[in-house]
Design an enzyme around this catalytic site. Structure first.
Site, PDB file in Angstrom:
ATOM      1  CE1 TYR A  66      18.052 -46.166   9.676  1.00 48.16           C
ATOM      2  CE2 TYR A  66      19.582 -45.373   8.004  1.00 48.16           C
ATOM      3  CZ  TYR A  66      18.321 -45.394   8.568  1.00 48.16           C
ATOM      4  OH  TYR A  66      17.328 -44.618   8.007  1.00 48.16           O
ATOM      5  CG  ASP A  80      11.245 -55.673   6.831  1.00 50.55           C
ATOM      6  OD1 ASP A  80      10.392 -56.553   6.621  1.00 50.55           O
ATOM      7  OD2 ASP A  80      10.941 -54.489   7.103  1.00 50.55           O
ATOM      8  NE  ARG A 172      12.164 -51.590   4.276  1.00 49.75           N
ATOM      9  CZ  ARG A 172      11.077 -51.401   3.525  1.00 49.75           C
ATOM     10  NH1 ARG A 172      10.427 -52.440   3.016  1.00 49.75           N
ATOM     11  NH2 ARG A 172      10.645 -50.178   3.272  1.00 49.75           N
TER      12      ARG A 172
END
Length: 306
Positions: A66, A80, A172
């Site tokens: 990511y 988030d 998250r």
């Protein structure tokens, strides 16, 4: 149509929305994905189509990479940017050194609490359904592995990162936990998945590209992942007609050149993946996963590969 397609998922829609759109574009009912992306997130969403949906069992533990941004200053209920603020906002100016030092504590195998807005189940009910009703969500920490976590840039209250993680890791939660450690709250502001297993962002196509190709009555092969690139950790063999016929009717076959392999991909021609075969003993293999079998073939389902 039996293919693997990598979509560059846009922000603002769910992974299931993408699957539904691809079903309509390709006019193919049998479409699935190899790992959900949150609605806010973008990037690599591998889709399996037709008989190749049976490959999904081999990707349940796939490594993922990511890139994203963490915003410090307040937490949110979803962890988030899609969520509502869960802590009072405060000025948070962080330094590159301090965030890098904090990130180092999250590398390796750690205990992580999943977000309340997640697909983790509480007594059989997905946690997000309880969270939406403001019901109490009692989740348990799970063990996850963060193989690499690098803070690349910090500006004011935002930190950019790159991460490589094992399956089941929530970025998250990492952002949320870092905010707690900093004492100022934080949430994941943006996230792009750049790779899943062997699939990378350079392999991905937009929904618009796929739709345009189909409207032009073209489905060029370069839209799809070449089948021989799938599961690169497994050796492959090209079967002759007699061997392919035995596989398609559920009979074991001898593959002497692959006697040391536990699992083998079996092709006819260059592109047609017909089976993943399991070595039974010696050079004898049984096609436990068959992708293009004859009607009535007796095929035993295979347990998920570890």
């Amino acid at each position: 149509m039996n293919e693997v397609l990598i979509i560059n998922k846009p922000s603002g829609i769910t992974s299931h929305d993408v699957v539904n759109r691809v079903r309509r574009i390709l006019q193919e009912r049998s479409v699935g994905h190899l790992g959900t992306l949150d609605p806010m997130a973008t990037g690599v969403l591998p889709l399996v189509i037709g008989n190749l949906t049976r490959l999904a069992q081999f990707y349940t533990s796939s490594e993922k990479t990511y890139e994203g941004t963490i915003r410090f200053g307040f937490a949110t209920d979803t962890y988030d940017a899609d969520g509502e603020p869960a802590t009072p906002p405060q000025v948070a100016t962080v330094s590159l050194d301090s965030v890098r030092e904090l990130a180092s504590r999250f590398r390796g195998t750690i205990e992580q609490m999943p977000p309340p807005f997640s697909a983790k189940k509480v007594q059989g009910v997905p946690a997000y359904k309880l969270a939406r009703k403001r019901a109490e969500v009692l989740l348990k920490p799970v063990q996850v592995e963060i193989k690499d976590f690098e803070i690349t840039h910090v500006e004011n209250d935002r930190a950019s990162f790159r991460a490589r993680v094992a399956s089941g890791t929530y970025m998250r939660s990492i952002a949320h936990d870092m905010g707690q450690e900093m004492g100022c709250g934080a949430h994941l502001e943006s996230l792009c998945r750049t790779a899943v297993a062997e699939f990378e962002l350079t392999d991905a196509h937009t929904l618009e590209e796929l739709s345009a190709a189909m409207k032009a009555a073209q489905a060029p092969e370069d839209l799809f992942v070449h089948p021989r690139k799938l599961l690169p950790q497994l050796p492959c063999v090209t079967a002759d007609e007699e061997t392919a016929a035995r596989i398609r009717t559920g009979r074991p076959v001898n593959l002497p050149e692959l006697s040391q392999s536990r699992l083998v991909k079996v092709f006819t021609g260059q592109r047609e993946l017909i089976a993943v075969a399991t070595r039974v003993a010696g050079t004898l293999f049984h096609a436990r996963i068959v992708f293009a079998g004859q009607s009535g073939a007796q095929v035993t389902p295979m347990a998920r590969s570890g």
